[in-house]
Design a protein around this motif. Structure first.
Motif, PDB file in Angstrom:
ATOM      1  N   PRO A 124      -6.626 -18.403  -0.267  1.00  0.00           N
ATOM      2  CA  PRO A 124      -7.182 -17.049  -0.429  1.00  0.00           C
ATOM      3  C   PRO A 124      -6.131 -15.962  -0.578  1.00  0.00           C
ATOM      4  N   ALA A 125      -4.898 -16.228  -0.209  1.00  0.00           N
ATOM      5  CA  ALA A 125      -3.847 -15.215  -0.341  1.00  0.00           C
ATOM      6  C   ALA A 125      -3.630 -14.815  -1.796  1.00  0.00           C
ATOM      7  N   ILE A 126      -3.932 -15.715  -2.733  1.00  0.00           N
ATOM      8  CA  ILE A 126      -3.757 -15.417  -4.156  1.00  0.00           C
ATOM      9  C   ILE A 126      -4.692 -14.285  -4.579  1.00  0.00           C
ATOM     10  N   ASN A 127      -5.800 -14.129  -3.869  1.00  0.00           N
ATOM     11  CA  ASN A 127      -6.803 -13.118  -4.211  1.00  0.00           C
ATOM     12  C   ASN A 127      -6.598 -11.818  -3.426  1.00  0.00           C
ATOM     13  N   SER A 128      -5.424 -11.666  -2.801  1.00  0.00           N
ATOM     14  CA  SER A 128      -5.187 -10.505  -1.946  1.00  0.00           C
ATOM     15  C   SER A 128      -4.475  -9.385  -2.695  1.00  0.00           C
ATOM     16  N   MET A 129      -4.483  -8.187  -2.097  1.00  0.00           N
ATOM     17  CA  MET A 129      -3.826  -7.013  -2.651  1.00  0.00           C
ATOM     18  C   MET A 129      -3.138  -6.244  -1.536  1.00  0.00           C
ATOM     19  N   LEU A 130      -2.069  -5.550  -1.899  1.00  0.00           N
ATOM     20  CA  LEU A 130      -1.308  -4.771  -0.927  1.00  0.00           C
ATOM     21  C   LEU A 130      -1.684  -3.304  -1.051  1.00  0.00           C
ATOM     22  N   ASP A 131      -2.088  -2.692   0.066  1.00  0.00           N
ATOM     23  CA  ASP A 131      -2.439  -1.272   0.108  1.00  0.00           C
ATOM     24  C   ASP A 131      -1.631  -0.620   1.223  1.00  0.00           C
ATOM     25  N   GLY A 132      -0.486  -0.048   0.850  1.00  0.00           N
ATOM     26  CA  GLY A 132       0.399   0.513   1.851  1.00  0.00           C
ATOM     27  C   GLY A 132       0.963  -0.585   2.734  1.00  0.00           C
ATOM     28  N   GLU A 133       0.656  -0.518   4.027  1.00  0.00           N
ATOM     29  CA  GLU A 133       1.097  -1.549   4.962  1.00  0.00           C
ATOM     30  C   GLU A 133      -0.025  -2.508   5.335  1.00  0.00           C
ATOM     31  N   GLU A 134      -1.119  -2.463   4.583  1.00  0.00           N
ATOM     32  CA  GLU A 134      -2.268  -3.344   4.831  1.00  0.00           C
ATOM     33  C   GLU A 134      -2.470  -4.312   3.682  1.00  0.00           C
ATOM     34  N   ILE A 135      -2.930  -5.524   4.012  1.00  0.00           N
ATOM     35  CA  ILE A 135      -3.256  -6.537   3.008  1.00  0.00           C
ATOM     36  C   ILE A 135      -4.772  -6.634   2.900  1.00  0.00           C
ATOM     37  N   ILE A 136      -5.294  -6.388   1.712  1.00  0.00           N
ATOM     38  CA  ILE A 136      -6.738  -6.476   1.462  1.00  0.00           C
ATOM     39  C   ILE A 136      -7.033  -7.837   0.843  1.00  0.00           C
ATOM     40  N   GLN A 137      -8.018  -8.537   1.397  1.00  0.00           N
ATOM     41  CA  GLN A 137      -8.373  -9.863   0.888  1.00  0.00           C
ATOM     42  C   GLN A 137      -9.882  -9.908   0.615  1.00  0.00           C
ATOM     43  N   PRO A 138     -10.308  -9.594  -0.616  1.00  0.00           N
ATOM     44  CA  PRO A 138     -11.739  -9.607  -0.951  1.00  0.00           C
ATOM     45  C   PRO A 138     -12.339 -11.000  -0.797  1.00  0.00           C
ATOM     46  N   GLU A 139     -13.607 -11.034  -0.435  1.00  0.00           N
ATOM     47  CA  GLU A 139     -14.314 -12.310  -0.327  1.00  0.00           C
ATOM     48  C   GLU A 139     -14.980 -12.693  -1.644  1.00  0.00           C
ATOM     49  N   PHE A 140     -14.833 -11.860  -2.642  1.00  0.00           N
ATOM     50  CA  PHE A 140     -15.334 -12.136  -3.997  1.00  0.00           C
ATOM     51  C   PHE A 140     -14.135 -12.301  -4.921  1.00  0.00           C
ATOM     52  N   VAL A 141     -14.371 -12.927  -6.077  1.00  0.00           N
ATOM     53  CA  VAL A 141     -13.303 -13.135  -7.056  1.00  0.00           C
ATOM     54  C   VAL A 141     -13.733 -12.517  -8.386  1.00  0.00           C
ATOM     55  N   ASP A 142     -13.181 -11.352  -8.691  1.00  0.00           N
ATOM     56  CA  ASP A 142     -13.434 -10.685  -9.968  1.00  0.00           C
ATOM     57  C   ASP A 142     -12.232 -10.931 -10.872  1.00  0.00           C
TER      58      ASP A 142
END
Length: 430
Positions: free
Chosen positions: A265-283
């Motif tokens: 799931p890390a492949i589907n993550s994004m970096l927002d400042g000092e936070e890592i966002i990991q959506p549960e959907f795959v667009d």
């Protein structure tokens, strides 16, 4: 009556657009729903459409920056009647050849091949047919021409206008020069200069930012495409009868990436400042080449869609992008991107991440290569694949493991039905 044609809003965050080019001339009489101009934003290219028939008057020039809601042009609907009167007039002129033909029926018959006009017409048609028969068309171009109902003649006519340089080049040719030599390009020191579109300027800024602001790394693997190619060949005709479009490779790869993210799931993550966002959907965004540059329409919730559903969404979005009908919403919000340089013959490349995403998959050309299968050398259709990723939030274990899982799913496509689990392991509950 004067109708104002205002600049539409391409999206919520966009307040200004650029007038790319006029599709009609100033003062031209247009019909209702005719496209009259192209409007470019940093995300998409849209068209201005005539709300009513009439005479167009420009309020801006090509390259001008306009605010959303500004008046780009006006349409004088009083010219609508004149436009409609011109069309019947043309039909009246068409009657003349018919009456002339009736008079000729009472005259002695002549062989059309022996008349001067007949010879010229016949030679002209033969020349056109011969010139078009020498035109080589790639499979991609042929498909686009069929989809847009364009002939070779349409492409040649719209390709370029004859300028002074071409005429002078032919005049200066020495007598007796062959047609092969006359087709060579004339010696020139001229250069063409044009302003970058708003879309390409924004794309340039984003690409440079990715190189400067991310710790981008690329890992590679190769995939045996035999199973998928056999599957397509075996079921292509039934697939077309059922779904009314062809089965491609992108549906398999898009579904495979969505399934592989269950394991990484890390492949589907994004970096927002000092936070890592990991959506549960795959667009998944699919890179599509258009006349205006690269666009990446988004296929939503690929984790919940079948291969045919993904192929249908991709077909519809790609057509919208190439015809400048796509909306900003359909280009925004992806969590992962796939780009296929193989359609242009690319053997291997390192794709650049599409921010704020953290990874992108690059597909390449399928080439028959010798590979070792069970201790024997066999010729198999192989494809190199590349995964570029942001090493700040994706470790090597996840990047390599993700690419290996995609390889496993493409080489064993039946596992896509079991969310990537080996059917034998599923049977034995291992």
């Amino acid at each position: 009556m004067i109708i104002e044609i205002k600049v539409p809003t391409p999206g919520e965050s966009i307040t200004e657009v650029e007038l790319g080019r006029w599709l009609v001339e100033d003062g031209a009489v247009v019909d209702k729903d005719d496209e009259i101009a192209e409007i470019e934003s940093d995300k998409a290219t849209l068209t201005l459409v005539a709300d009513e028939a009439g005479k167009v008057s420009f309020n801006a020039q090509e390259g001008d920056t306009l605010e959303v809601g500004a008046i780009a042009c006006t349409i004088d609907t009083s010219f609508k009647a004149e436009a409609s009167e011109e069309k019947p007039a043309a039909k009246t002129e068409d009657k003349a050849p018919v009456e002339e033909q009736k008079q000729k029926e009472h005259e002695p018959a002549k062989s059309p091949d022996k008349t001067k006009d007949g010879k010229l017409e016949k030679l002209s048609k033969a020349a056109d047919t011969e010139s078009q028969s020498h035109v080589k068309i790639t499979s991609v171009a042929k498909k686009m021409m069929e989809e847009n109902k364009l002939s070779v003649e349409d492409i040649l006519q719209g390709l370029k206008r004859i300028s002074k340089n071409e005429v002078e080049a032919v005049i200066d040719l020495p007598e007796g020069t062959s047609t092969a030599l006359s087709s060579q390009r004339a010696f020139s020191r001229e250069e063409k200069r044009e302003r970058m579109s708003s879309l390409r300027r924004k794309l340039s800024q984003r690409l440079v930012a990715v190189k400067n602001e991310t710790a981008m790394l690329t890992t590679f693997n190769e995939i045996d495409m035999s199973r998928v190619m056999e599957l397509r060949k075996k079921h292509q005709s039934r697939f077309m009868e059922t779904h009314d479009f062809k089965l491609g490779f992108m549906g398999f790869f898009t579904k495979a990436t969505a399934v592989a993210m269950n394991f990484h799931p890390a492949i589907n993550s994004m970096l927002d400042g000092e936070e890592i966002i990991q959506p549960e959907f795959v667009d998944v965004g699919i890179a599509v080449q258009t006349p205006k540059g690269l666009m990446v329409p988004i296929i939503r919730n690929t984790e919940s869609k079948s291969v045919p559903q993904i192929e249908k969404d991709l077909k519809d979005l790609a057509e919208k992008a190439r015809n400048k009908k796509i909306s900003v919403e359909e280009l925004t919000g992806g969590t992962f991107t796939i780009t296929n340089g193989g359609t242009f013959g690319s053997l291997l490349s390192t794709p650049i991440i599409n921010p704020p995403q953290s990874a992108i998959l690059g597909m390449h050309n399928i080439v028959d290569r010798p590979v070792a299968i069970n201790g024997k050398v066999e010729i198999r259709p192989m494809m190199y694949v590349a995964l570029s990723y942001d090493h700040r939030i994706i470790d090597g274990k996840d990047s390599v493991g993700f690419l290996v899982k995609v390889k496993e799913l493409i080489e064993n496509p039946e596992r896509l039905l079991n969310q990537g689990i080996n059917p034998e392991e599923l049977l034995l509950e291992l």
